[in-house]
Write a protein that holds these residues in place. Structure first.
Motif, PDB file in Angstrom:
ATOM      1  N   SER A 120      30.482 -40.795  55.246  1.00 16.74           N
ATOM      2  CA  SER A 120      30.151 -39.445  55.706  1.00 16.74           C
ATOM      3  C   SER A 120      29.926 -38.568  54.480  1.00 16.74           C
ATOM      4  O   SER A 120      30.255 -38.946  53.347  1.00 16.74           O
ATOM      5  CB  SER A 120      31.305 -38.880  56.533  1.00 16.74           C
ATOM      6  OG  SER A 120      32.436 -38.650  55.703  1.00 16.74           O
ATOM      7  N   GLU A 121      29.385 -37.389  54.691  1.00 15.16           N
ATOM      8  CA  GLU A 121      29.179 -36.445  53.594  1.00 15.16           C
ATOM      9  C   GLU A 121      30.517 -36.117  52.925  1.00 15.16           C
ATOM     10  O   GLU A 121      30.608 -36.029  51.700  1.00 15.16           O
ATOM     11  CB  GLU A 121      28.511 -35.170  54.123  1.00 15.16           C
ATOM     12  CG  GLU A 121      28.097 -34.214  53.029  1.00 15.16           C
ATOM     13  CD  GLU A 121      27.328 -33.020  53.570  1.00 15.16           C
ATOM     14  OE1 GLU A 121      27.501 -31.933  53.007  1.00 15.16           O
ATOM     15  OE2 GLU A 121      26.566 -33.177  54.546  1.00 15.16           O
ATOM     16  N   GLU A 122      31.552 -35.968  53.720  1.00 16.12           N
ATOM     17  CA  GLU A 122      32.883 -35.678  53.185  1.00 16.12           C
ATOM     18  C   GLU A 122      33.400 -36.845  52.334  1.00 16.12           C
ATOM     19  O   GLU A 122      33.957 -36.648  51.256  1.00 16.12           O
ATOM     20  CB  GLU A 122      33.851 -35.406  54.337  1.00 16.12           C
ATOM     21  CG  GLU A 122      35.252 -35.058  53.894  1.00 16.12           C
ATOM     22  CD  GLU A 122      36.175 -34.807  55.084  1.00 16.12           C
ATOM     23  OE1 GLU A 122      37.375 -35.102  54.936  1.00 16.12           O
ATOM     24  OE2 GLU A 122      35.713 -34.327  56.131  1.00 16.12           O
ATOM     25  N   GLN A 123      33.195 -38.075  52.802  1.00 18.51           N
ATOM     26  CA  GLN A 123      33.637 -39.248  52.042  1.00 18.51           C
ATOM     27  C   GLN A 123      32.846 -39.395  50.747  1.00 18.51           C
ATOM     28  O   GLN A 123      33.408 -39.720  49.699  1.00 18.51           O
ATOM     29  CB  GLN A 123      33.487 -40.513  52.897  1.00 18.51           C
ATOM     30  CG  GLN A 123      34.478 -40.591  54.033  1.00 18.51           C
ATOM     31  CD  GLN A 123      34.169 -41.736  54.969  1.00 18.51           C
ATOM     32  OE1 GLN A 123      33.010 -42.005  55.314  1.00 18.51           O
ATOM     33  NE2 GLN A 123      35.220 -42.435  55.393  1.00 18.51           N
ATOM     34  N   ARG A 124      31.545 -39.148  50.810  1.00 14.92           N
ATOM     35  CA  ARG A 124      30.712 -39.200  49.601  1.00 14.92           C
ATOM     36  C   ARG A 124      31.221 -38.180  48.593  1.00 14.92           C
ATOM     37  O   ARG A 124      31.356 -38.471  47.409  1.00 14.92           O
ATOM     38  CB  ARG A 124      29.248 -38.932  49.970  1.00 14.92           C
ATOM     39  CG  ARG A 124      28.326 -38.556  48.826  1.00 14.92           C
ATOM     40  CD  ARG A 124      27.824 -39.710  48.040  1.00 14.92           C
ATOM     41  NE  ARG A 124      26.918 -39.241  46.985  1.00 14.92           N
ATOM     42  CZ  ARG A 124      26.169 -40.019  46.259  1.00 14.92           C
ATOM     43  NH1 ARG A 124      26.186 -41.307  46.436  1.00 14.92           N
ATOM     44  NH2 ARG A 124      25.402 -39.527  45.330  1.00 14.92           N
ATOM     45  N   GLY A 125      31.532 -36.969  49.062  1.00 12.44           N
ATOM     46  CA  GLY A 125      32.061 -35.941  48.171  1.00 12.44           C
ATOM     47  C   GLY A 125      33.386 -36.343  47.552  1.00 12.44           C
ATOM     48  O   GLY A 125      33.634 -36.099  46.366  1.00 12.44           O
ATOM     49  N   GLU A 126      34.243 -36.979  48.336  1.00 10.06           N
ATOM     50  CA  GLU A 126      35.541 -37.425  47.832  1.00 10.06           C
ATOM     51  C   GLU A 126      35.385 -38.513  46.781  1.00 10.06           C
ATOM     52  O   GLU A 126      36.059 -38.497  45.748  1.00 10.06           O
ATOM     53  CB  GLU A 126      36.429 -37.922  48.983  1.00 10.06           C
ATOM     54  CG  GLU A 126      37.770 -38.473  48.557  1.00 10.06           C
ATOM     55  CD  GLU A 126      38.671 -37.473  47.851  1.00 10.06           C
ATOM     56  OE1 GLU A 126      39.646 -37.931  47.213  1.00 10.06           O
ATOM     57  OE2 GLU A 126      38.437 -36.246  47.923  1.00 10.06           O
TER      58      GLU A 126
END
Length: 194
Positions: free
Chosen positions: A8-14
């Motif tokens: 997800s976008e959140e996982q990519r950011g993390e």
């Protein structure tokens, strides 16, 4: 920022944040290739953490050749990657084994270069790498796998340092897929004051 399949976008950011905080360093370094650099990327603090390995493995699995029966890489940087991707594949009900390519042939027992469940000759294998600079480590792994009779056409890396490794890998008839370029990690590190 481009997305990574499977994340997800959140996982990519993390994952980006973890690489910028824990893998990226500024200073004066001598790289494995012998080159001098003002930047160093050591992905092991991320790939050897549970969350980091989970994110990396999920992302890398999406780039493994669809015909591959195994993933492989040169010890030590690829050890957690091949295990993590094989585990991610199992959790996704995909059959994919992990192989570790030694830096030198074992000096006892069978004298093997490869560890893990060896597939049949001719099988397709995708090589995994943590960081590509000149491409030397990836090409060493590919050489050993090809000499063992396997088909290798793709290398997947966490970070491409953008220092000629992609050209070397492509010159060997391989496709290089990078989750990140060094410039992306550097920009994130600057935003985090690293």
């Amino acid at each position: 920022m481009p997305t990574l399949p499977g994340l997800s976008e959140e996982q990519r950011g993390e994952l980006t944040r973890r690489l910028a905080l824990y893998a990226y360093q500024r200073g004066d370094f001598t790289l494995a290739s012998g080159r001098q650099s003002r930047y160093y990327v050591n992905c092991k603090p991320v790939s050897l953490s549970g969350t980091g390995l989970s994110l990396i493995s999920t992302a890398m699995l999406n780039y493994v050749d669809a015909k591959a029966v195994a993933v492989a890489g040169l010890t030590l940087g690829a050890d957690p990657l091949v295990s993590g991707v094989a585990m991610a594949a199992s959790l996704a009900n995909q059959d994919l084994d992990a192989l570790i390519v030694r830096k030198e042939a074992k000096d006892h027992g069978t004298g093997t270069w490869l560890e893990g469940p060896l597939p049949q000759p001719g099988a397709v294998i995708t090589v995994l790498e943590d960081v590509v600079t000149t491409g030397g480590s990836s090409l060493k792994a590919v050489k050993q796998l090809r000499e063992a009779g396997y088909a290798v056409t793709r290398v997947v890396t966490i970070v491409d340092r953008e220092e000629g490794g992609a050209a070397s890998i492509e010159a060997a008839g391989l496709e290089l897929i990078s989750l990140y370029r060094l410039s992306e990690i550097s920009i994130c590190a600057a935003k985090l004051n690293r």
